[in-house]
Design a protein around this motif. Structure first.
Motif, PDB file in Angstrom:
ATOM      1  N   LEU A 124      26.556  65.269  11.871  1.00 38.13           N
ATOM      2  CA  LEU A 124      26.812  65.219  10.436  1.00 38.13           C
ATOM      3  C   LEU A 124      26.869  66.619   9.832  1.00 38.13           C
ATOM      4  CD1 LEU A 124      24.538  62.211   9.366  1.00 38.13           C
ATOM      5  CD2 LEU A 124      27.017  62.229   9.710  1.00 38.13           C
ATOM      6  N   ALA A 125      25.968  67.496  10.278  1.00 41.96           N
ATOM      7  CA  ALA A 125      25.969  68.865   9.763  1.00 41.96           C
ATOM      8  C   ALA A 125      27.266  69.580  10.129  1.00 41.96           C
ATOM      9  CB  ALA A 125      24.767  69.632  10.308  1.00 41.96           C
ATOM     10  N   ALA A 126      27.764  69.340  11.340  1.00 44.62           N
ATOM     11  CA  ALA A 126      29.030  69.949  11.753  1.00 44.62           C
ATOM     12  C   ALA A 126      30.185  69.400  10.923  1.00 44.62           C
ATOM     13  CB  ALA A 126      29.264  69.695  13.242  1.00 44.62           C
ATOM     14  N   ALA A 127      30.161  68.097  10.666  1.00 45.82           N
ATOM     15  CA  ALA A 127      31.225  67.482   9.874  1.00 45.82           C
ATOM     16  C   ALA A 127      31.243  68.006   8.444  1.00 45.82           C
ATOM     17  CB  ALA A 127      31.058  65.963   9.874  1.00 45.82           C
ATOM     18  N   GLU A 128      30.062  68.374   7.925  1.00 45.07           N
ATOM     19  CA  GLU A 128      29.970  68.896   6.560  1.00 45.07           C
ATOM     20  C   GLU A 128      30.169  70.410   6.505  1.00 45.07           C
ATOM     21  OE1 GLU A 128      29.692  67.156   3.890  1.00 45.07           O
ATOM     22  OE2 GLU A 128      29.192  65.163   4.687  1.00 45.07           O
ATOM     23  N   GLY A 129      30.382  71.039   7.667  1.00 36.04           N
ATOM     24  CA  GLY A 129      30.614  72.474   7.691  1.00 36.04           C
ATOM     25  C   GLY A 129      29.363  73.322   7.741  1.00 36.04           C
ATOM     26  N   HIS A 130      28.191  72.695   7.984  1.00 37.68           N
ATOM     27  CA  HIS A 130      26.944  73.455   8.054  1.00 37.68           C
ATOM     28  C   HIS A 130      26.713  74.057   9.438  1.00 37.68           C
ATOM     29  CE1 HIS A 130      25.954  71.911   4.128  1.00 37.68           C
ATOM     30  NE2 HIS A 130      26.012  70.664   4.557  1.00 37.68           N
ATOM     31  N   LEU A 131      27.338  73.475  10.465  1.00 37.60           N
ATOM     32  CA  LEU A 131      27.202  73.967  11.833  1.00 37.60           C
ATOM     33  C   LEU A 131      28.585  74.100  12.451  1.00 37.60           C
ATOM     34  CD1 LEU A 131      24.264  71.942  13.478  1.00 37.60           C
ATOM     35  CD2 LEU A 131      24.259  74.355  12.842  1.00 37.60           C
ATOM     36  N   ASN A 132      28.733  75.094  13.296  1.00 34.32           N
ATOM     37  CA  ASN A 132      29.988  75.279  14.020  1.00 34.32           C
ATOM     38  C   ASN A 132      29.734  74.959  15.487  1.00 34.32           C
ATOM     39  OD1 ASN A 132      32.567  75.973  14.813  1.00 34.32           O
ATOM     40  ND2 ASN A 132      32.159  78.180  14.824  1.00 34.32           N
ATOM     41  N   ILE A 133      29.716  73.657  15.793  1.00 36.16           N
ATOM     42  CA  ILE A 133      29.420  73.233  17.152  1.00 36.16           C
ATOM     43  C   ILE A 133      30.070  71.881  17.410  1.00 36.16           C
ATOM     44  CG2 ILE A 133      27.273  72.030  16.551  1.00 36.16           C
ATOM     45  CD1 ILE A 133      26.111  73.061  19.209  1.00 36.16           C
ATOM     46  N   ASP A 134      30.522  71.687  18.632  1.00 36.34           N
ATOM     47  CA  ASP A 134      31.081  70.409  19.046  1.00 36.34           C
ATOM     48  C   ASP A 134      29.936  69.436  19.322  1.00 36.34           C
ATOM     49  OD1 ASP A 134      31.862  68.774  21.806  1.00 36.34           O
ATOM     50  OD2 ASP A 134      33.476  68.827  20.309  1.00 36.34           O
ATOM     51  N   LEU A 135      30.130  68.160  18.972  1.00 37.10           N
ATOM     52  CA  LEU A 135      29.054  67.183  19.118  1.00 37.10           C
ATOM     53  C   LEU A 135      28.608  67.049  20.570  1.00 37.10           C
ATOM     54  CD1 LEU A 135      27.173  65.095  17.920  1.00 37.10           C
ATOM     55  CD2 LEU A 135      29.014  63.400  18.083  1.00 37.10           C
ATOM     56  N   LYS A 136      29.547  67.065  21.513  1.00 35.15           N
ATOM     57  CA  LYS A 136      29.163  66.962  22.921  1.00 35.15           C
ATOM     58  C   LYS A 136      28.329  68.163  23.344  1.00 35.15           C
ATOM     59  CE  LYS A 136      32.951  64.030  24.570  1.00 35.15           C
ATOM     60  NZ  LYS A 136      34.077  63.909  25.538  1.00 35.15           N
ATOM     61  N   GLN A 137      28.696  69.337  22.863  1.00 34.90           N
ATOM     62  CA  GLN A 137      27.908  70.529  23.172  1.00 34.90           C
ATOM     63  C   GLN A 137      26.510  70.419  22.566  1.00 34.90           C
ATOM     64  OE1 GLN A 137      30.549  73.485  21.447  1.00 34.90           O
ATOM     65  NE2 GLN A 137      31.217  74.149  23.477  1.00 34.90           N
ATOM     66  N   ALA A 138      26.437  69.908  21.345  1.00 32.38           N
ATOM     67  CA  ALA A 138      25.143  69.751  20.690  1.00 32.38           C
ATOM     68  C   ALA A 138      24.256  68.782  21.462  1.00 32.38           C
ATOM     69  CB  ALA A 138      25.341  69.268  19.255  1.00 32.38           C
ATOM     70  N   CYS A 139      24.823  67.658  21.887  1.00 30.07           N
ATOM     71  CA  CYS A 139      24.043  66.666  22.636  1.00 30.07           C
ATOM     72  C   CYS A 139      23.544  67.243  23.957  1.00 30.07           C
ATOM     73  CB  CYS A 139      24.886  65.422  22.888  1.00 30.07           C
ATOM     74  SG  CYS A 139      25.240  64.449  21.403  1.00 30.07           S
ATOM     75  N   ALA A 140      24.407  67.984  24.643  1.00 23.32           N
ATOM     76  CA  ALA A 140      24.004  68.591  25.912  1.00 23.32           C
ATOM     77  C   ALA A 140      22.884  69.602  25.698  1.00 23.32           C
ATOM     78  CB  ALA A 140      25.208  69.261  26.574  1.00 23.32           C
ATOM     79  N   ALA A 141      22.988  70.398  24.633  1.00 20.39           N
ATOM     80  CA  ALA A 141      21.956  71.395  24.345  1.00 20.39           C
ATOM     81  C   ALA A 141      20.635  70.732  23.973  1.00 20.39           C
ATOM     82  CB  ALA A 141      22.425  72.309  23.213  1.00 20.39           C
ATOM     83  N   ILE A 142      20.699  69.642  23.216  1.00 20.95           N
ATOM     84  CA  ILE A 142      19.484  68.929  22.815  1.00 20.95           C
ATOM     85  C   ILE A 142      18.780  68.346  24.037  1.00 20.95           C
ATOM     86  CG2 ILE A 142      18.649  66.872  21.605  1.00 20.95           C
ATOM     87  CD1 ILE A 142      20.841  67.483  19.478  1.00 20.95           C
ATOM     88  N   MET A 143      19.535  67.714  24.925  1.00 24.21           N
ATOM     89  CA  MET A 143      18.935  67.134  26.126  1.00 24.21           C
ATOM     90  C   MET A 143      18.321  68.211  27.010  1.00 24.21           C
ATOM     91  SD  MET A 143      19.083  63.882  26.012  1.00 24.21           S
ATOM     92  CE  MET A 143      18.741  63.476  27.720  1.00 24.21           C
ATOM     93  N   ALA A 144      19.044  69.319  27.170  1.00 24.05           N
ATOM     94  CA  ALA A 144      18.527  70.407  28.004  1.00 24.05           C
ATOM     95  C   ALA A 144      17.277  71.014  27.379  1.00 24.05           C
ATOM     96  CB  ALA A 144      19.605  71.473  28.189  1.00 24.05           C
TER      97      ALA A 144
END
Length: 274
Positions: A124-144
């Motif tokens: 949601l933050a990426a969609a609103e322009g608060h973050l510059n990150i792809d959702l798949k990248q974000a999920c991978a980083a969170i899991m790691a």
């Protein structure tokens, strides 16, 4: 022939859900109506703000909307976890550390809820322009990151010792202390008596030997808007110190160095994470 009957629980809409939560909360702690009105305006502003302000709605819907996650091991989870619930502070030795900085909704629940909520907030933050990150990248980083934190004991990061890029980022965004203290000193002294238990908690956050303690009100965050948020400002050895926090309805347990001990031990997850 055997027939299957599906029972669907009735869940109130967001308006009724919000009214019910605030009505319950008013019976537990005093609330400030003008702060609640402002919170409602922020909830309507964008989806990311809505998520931040409505953890009660997430807790209400998650068991039904995410049934596959409900059987995961339960831990003392952050609960209201999102990308803006991370920050920096100084530990007891004065070192700059980074980690989760908001625990006022901590509760025992499936650990998977924290992970999914954090990933949802990143999207949601990426969609609103608060973050510059792809959702798949974000999920991978969170899991790691979650897996690595479990293996290391789930402690905040001491930025002087690790994560050089994060240290540079945090140092570059530190608030100007002159501006910070000018704004804090400009806040009016809170009217009325400060509850003794809250006064004790705030004073405990101040350095030993603090003098001329003054209590002020400050607006901060979204999920806790409406609650009484007091800041204790004091003089200490010729400089100023402060401790603050909203009036809460629950507290997390405390780990070493005074940090909330919210993450489970690696064995508690029983191999549920890679």
């Amino acid at each position: 022939m055997r027939s299957t009957i599906r029972i669907v629980a009735s869940i109130p809409d967001i308006v009724d859900s919000t009214r019910g939560f605030e009505r319950w909360l008013k019976g537990v702690i005093p609330l400030r109506q003008h702060e609640l009105d402002y919170k409602h305006e922020m909830m309507a502003a964008d989806t990311f703000s809505f998520l931040r302000a409505t953890f009660y709605r997430w807790a209400e819907l998650a068991p039904q909307e995410l049934p596959d996650l409900a059987d995961a091991p339960r831990v003392l989870a952050v609960g209201d976890l999102h990308v803006e619930n991370f920050g920096t502070w100084r530990d007891l030795e004065g070192r700059l550390v980074w980690g989760v900085s908001d625990f006022d909704e901590a509760f025992r629940m499936p650990f998977t809820y924290d992970i999914v909520r954090l990933a949802t907030s990143a999207g949601l933050a990426a969609a609103e322009g608060h973050l510059n990150i792809d959702l798949k990248q974000a999920c991978a980083a969170i899991m790691a990151g979650y897996s690595a934190a479990l293996r290391s004991g789930g402690r905040p990061m001491v930025l002087a010792e690790q994560d050089r890029w994060l240290r540079k980022l945090a140092a570059g965004r530190l608030r100007d202390p002159v501006v910070f203290w000018a704004r804090l000193q400009a806040l009016p002294t809170a009217r009325g008596p400060v509850p003794p238990n809250l006064k004790t908690l705030l004073v405990q956050r101040l350095p030993n030997g603090s003098e001329a303690v003054r209590y002020v009100r400050r607006r901060s965050g979204l999920g806790s808007l409406g609650r009484e948020r007091l800041v204790a400002v004091a003089d200490w050895r010729g400089s100023r110190g402060q401790g603050d926090g909203p009036v809460g309805v629950g507290m997390g347990t405390q780990g070493s160095r005074g940090q909330p001990d919210l993450l489970p031990r690696p064995g508690d997850i029983r191999g549920a994470l890679p």
